[in-house]
Design a protein around this motif. Structure first.
Motif, PDB file in Angstrom:
ATOM      1  N   LEU A 170      38.233  47.469  38.803  1.00 39.70           N
ATOM      2  CA  LEU A 170      38.430  47.001  37.439  1.00 39.70           C
ATOM      3  C   LEU A 170      37.309  47.493  36.549  1.00 39.70           C
ATOM      4  O   LEU A 170      36.148  47.580  36.969  1.00 39.70           O
ATOM      5  CB  LEU A 170      38.447  45.475  37.408  1.00 39.70           C
ATOM      6  N   GLN A 171      37.641  47.772  35.328  1.00 38.34           N
ATOM      7  CA  GLN A 171      36.648  48.141  34.334  1.00 38.34           C
ATOM      8  C   GLN A 171      36.045  46.865  33.760  1.00 38.34           C
ATOM      9  O   GLN A 171      36.664  45.793  33.789  1.00 38.34           O
ATOM     10  CB  GLN A 171      37.303  48.953  33.215  1.00 38.34           C
TER      11      GLN A 171
ATOM     12  N   GLN B 122      38.010  43.725  31.920  1.00 37.34           N
ATOM     13  CA  GLN B 122      39.346  43.518  32.461  1.00 37.34           C
ATOM     14  C   GLN B 122      39.347  42.348  33.430  1.00 37.34           C
ATOM     15  O   GLN B 122      38.311  41.968  33.967  1.00 37.34           O
ATOM     16  CB  GLN B 122      39.838  44.754  33.214  1.00 37.34           C
TER      17      GLN B 122
ATOM     18  N   GLU C 236      41.954  40.695  36.771  1.00 41.18           N
ATOM     19  CA  GLU C 236      43.076  40.928  37.665  1.00 41.18           C
ATOM     20  C   GLU C 236      43.398  39.626  38.369  1.00 41.18           C
ATOM     21  O   GLU C 236      42.506  38.925  38.845  1.00 41.18           O
ATOM     22  CB  GLU C 236      42.757  42.003  38.696  1.00 41.18           C
TER      23      GLU C 236
ATOM     24  N   VAL D 236      47.105  42.718  35.673  1.00 36.60           N
ATOM     25  CA  VAL D 236      45.821  43.287  35.292  1.00 36.60           C
ATOM     26  C   VAL D 236      45.845  43.315  33.773  1.00 36.60           C
ATOM     27  O   VAL D 236      46.816  43.775  33.179  1.00 36.60           O
ATOM     28  CB  VAL D 236      45.628  44.717  35.857  1.00 36.60           C
ATOM     29  N   GLY D 237      44.790  42.786  33.147  1.00 38.30           N
ATOM     30  CA  GLY D 237      44.797  42.734  31.687  1.00 38.30           C
ATOM     31  C   GLY D 237      43.416  42.538  31.121  1.00 38.30           C
ATOM     32  O   GLY D 237      42.401  42.649  31.817  1.00 38.30           O
ATOM     33  N   ASP D 238      43.372  42.196  29.851  1.00 40.83           N
ATOM     34  CA  ASP D 238      42.137  41.978  29.130  1.00 40.83           C
ATOM     35  C   ASP D 238      41.507  40.661  29.563  1.00 40.83           C
ATOM     36  O   ASP D 238      42.182  39.641  29.678  1.00 40.83           O
ATOM     37  CB  ASP D 238      42.430  41.961  27.627  1.00 40.83           C
TER      38      ASP D 238
END
Length: 193
Positions: A25-26, A29, A31, A186-188
């Motif tokens: 993950l960045q 982010q 998950e 997976v999102g903000d």
């Protein structure tokens, strides 16, 4: 020659396994992996490391779990392991206060290096110091079913934040995770600016 052939074969066998690893993950982010719905049973929230920040964020997690209709506590029922990690390797997080500094310290005592790249071996090929990494808060959750011991639900998130905003960032990540807790995504992470 046989040794080279054996090593080459071993590398070829290992390559498909490495290719199947999930992407990391960045920062910014989140998950969620929901292997099964989070039931309405009691959930005990346990910290992997007992820190003041961890205890404060655990309280926020417990409030969000209770808001979902679950009974919460420190023991009994299904177990949610919570890992809280705040990394500020350069001490540049800002927002610190005199309370963060031991009273016995004097100006010039145990100074931190101004750049991590000044440490031997951490410079790039051109000799320039690598760009410093921003202070980062990472939260990881794993929910285990008490009756089977199986992992039911996993979530993780990270945000860049200063030490003065770390609780606010943690609260935002917790809200983002528990707003969407029943589905894998997976999102903000909802990091504050």
């Amino acid at each position: 020659m046989r040794v080279i052939a054996i090593l080459a074969g071993a590398l070829l066998l290992a390559a498909p396994a490495a290719a199947q690893l999930p992407p990391q993950l960045q920062i910014g982010q989140m998950e969620i992996k929901a292997y099964a719905p989070i039931g309405k049973t009691k959930i005990a929230v346990q910290l992997t490391q007992d820190t003041a920040l961890g205890r404060e964020l655990r309280g926020k997690v417990m409030a969000r779990i209770a808001k979902r209709g679950n009974e919460v506590g420190f023991s009994g029922g299904n177990v949610m392991r919570m890992d809280v990690a705040y990394f500020d390797l350069l001490g540049t997080g800002g927002g610190g206060s005199a309370a963060d500094t031991p009273s016995s310290s004097q100006p010039g005592d145990n100074q931190r290096p101004t750049l991590l790249g000044n440490i031997t071996g951490l410079r790039g090929n051109d000799g320039a110091a690598p760009a410093p990494r921003p202070p980062t808060l990472r939260l990881n959750f794993t929910l285990y079913a008490v009756d089977t011991g199986k992992v039911v639900w996993v979530a993780s998130a990270s945000c860049s934040t200063t030490s003065g905003m770390v609780v606010k960032a943690g609260d935002a990540m917790i809200n983002s995770i528990f707003d969407s807790a029943d589905k894998s995504l997976v999102g903000d992470a909802g990091c504050p600016l």
